[in-house]
Write an enzyme that holds these catalytic residues in place. Structure first.
Site, PDB file in Angstrom:
ATOM      1  N   ASP A 115       0.837  -1.191   0.000  1.00 62.36           N
ATOM      2  CA  ASP A 115       0.000   0.000   0.000  1.00 62.36           C
ATOM      3  C   ASP A 115       0.879   1.251   0.000  1.00 62.36           C
ATOM      4  OD1 ASP A 115      -1.967   1.872   0.259  1.00 62.36           O
ATOM      5  OD2 ASP A 115      -2.868   1.020   2.068  1.00 62.36           O
ATOM      6  N   HIS A 117      -0.422   4.118  -0.157  1.00 64.27           N
ATOM      7  CA  HIS A 117      -1.259   4.945   0.718  1.00 64.27           C
ATOM      8  C   HIS A 117      -1.401   6.384   0.225  1.00 64.27           C
ATOM      9  CE1 HIS A 117      -3.119   5.834   4.711  1.00 64.27           C
ATOM     10  NE2 HIS A 117      -3.335   4.534   4.688  1.00 64.27           N
ATOM     11  N   GLU A 167     -10.610   3.477  -2.420  1.00 62.47           N
ATOM     12  CA  GLU A 167     -11.206   3.790  -1.126  1.00 62.47           C
ATOM     13  C   GLU A 167     -11.628   5.250  -1.010  1.00 62.47           C
ATOM     14  OE1 GLU A 167      -7.870   4.261   2.144  1.00 62.47           O
ATOM     15  OE2 GLU A 167      -7.265   2.752   0.671  1.00 62.47           O
ATOM     16  N   ASP A 190     -14.977   1.369  -0.823  1.00 58.61           N
ATOM     17  CA  ASP A 190     -15.333   1.086   0.568  1.00 58.61           C
ATOM     18  C   ASP A 190     -16.845   1.161   0.711  1.00 58.61           C
ATOM     19  OD1 ASP A 190     -15.923   1.484   3.396  1.00 58.61           O
ATOM     20  OD2 ASP A 190     -13.766   1.743   3.659  1.00 58.61           O
TER      21      ASP A 190
END
Length: 315
Positions: A115, A117, A167, A190
């Site tokens: 990830d 991120h 997400e 998500d």
């Protein structure tokens, strides 16, 4: 109705509120009919789901010990942050450490998602993707922030690593340009922030037409995960499900097994969980515990990173 009759639509706040309502309504209807929600979505296409768990924390370390612990729990795949916070142009050493962590997990016979991120900027993301590529990560996640679709598209043309993101996308309208650009391989919307079960089902169908896999983002609690499972059970392009069992964000607080009366539904065997068979979401909420834990509850604050020059960095 709450979507179509609103003038301002979308975004994390509106869609998260809509998700809560949507998930609750699906649960109520399925319980009334005494069937799992997936039966109302067209029926299941699988009996169990592959899952992964987190290791390493925000500043990844001790990955060998943590990955072995996950393996002992029954997982065959994990995810970890590829790096700590990173400057726009940083030392090559941070790339080498990320590669070593991936190799450590792979040496245990496990798969690992890396990830980024959104904390890695393009000058470093290009190098990091290339460095990880020979070691076959399961995917690289959010290699750049989602608002930088042009950069993600460029990066997708430079690496064979599957690119995962989603997400921070809150509806099918947010997802659409990434599918059209051909820059995403694994979609990680998500369910708590994209409008709930109804919208995730639509997004999964869209993704399938672009040959894109679904791997829902879910570092949250049992209600969110149970909702993901109901959709995962019904879509052909489901690949793997994130679950928050023992995630570092929950240190000292409630875990995935909290405030439910049947936490055994999350038992992991050979990298999979069995599909729940109970009505509705398939979990039974301990409402007394929810009321008790909600008293004086403190809101979660997003962490932040500050660089050595005092500059704010992406978390």
């Amino acid at each position: 109705m709450s979507w179509r009759t609103a003038f301002y639509r979308g975004g994390p706040v509106f869609m998260s509120a809509l998700a809560g309502i949507d998930i609750a309504l699906w649960d109520l209807k399925a319980r009334k009919l005494n069937v799992p929600i997936y039966q109302l979505l067209g029926g299941k296409v699988r009996d169990k789901l592959r899952v992964y768990a987190w290791i390493g924390g925000d500043r990844p370390d001790d990955v060998k010990v943590q990955a072995q612990a996950r393996k002992d729990q029954g997982f065959t795949a994990v995810k970890m942050n590829a790096t700590e916070d990173m400057h726009w142009l940083d030392s090559p050493k941070v790339l080498e450490s990320a590669v070593e962590r991936l190799k450590t997990v792979k040496d245990l016979g496990m798969d690992a998602g890396m990830d980024f991120h959104g904390r890695v900027h393009k000058p470093m993301a290009k190098q990091l993707a290339k460095a990880l590529e020979p070691h076959h990560p399961l995917f690289i996640e959010e290699p750049l922030l989602s608002e930088h679709i042009g950069g993600i598209t460029q990066l997708s043309q430079l690496t064979t690593c599957p690119i995962a993101l989603g997400e921070r996308l809150h509806s099918r309208w947010d997802v659409r340009p990434f599918l059209e650009a051909g820059c995403v391989d694994v979609l990680q919307v998500d369910i708590s922030h994209c409008g709930g079960i109804s919208e995730m089902k639509r997004i999964a169908a869209m993704a399938e037409t672009y040959d894109v896999a679904l791997a829902p983002h879910c570092p949250l609690g049992p209600i969110a995960l149970a909702a993901c499972v109901q959709v995962d059970a019904t879509v052909a392009n489901f690949s793997i499900q994130e679950m928050s069992l023992g995630i570092h964000y929950n240190a000292g607080s409630q875990d995935l097994t909290a405030y439910t009366k049947n936490p055994e539904v999350w038992n992991v065997k050979e990298g999979h969980i069995d599909l729940m068979k109970g009505p509705g979401l398939g979990i039974e909420i301990d409402e007394e515990q929810v009321r008790r834990l909600s008293k004086d509850a403190v809101a979660w604050i997003t962490p932040g990173f500050i660089g050595p020059g005092g500059e704010v960095r992406e978390w």
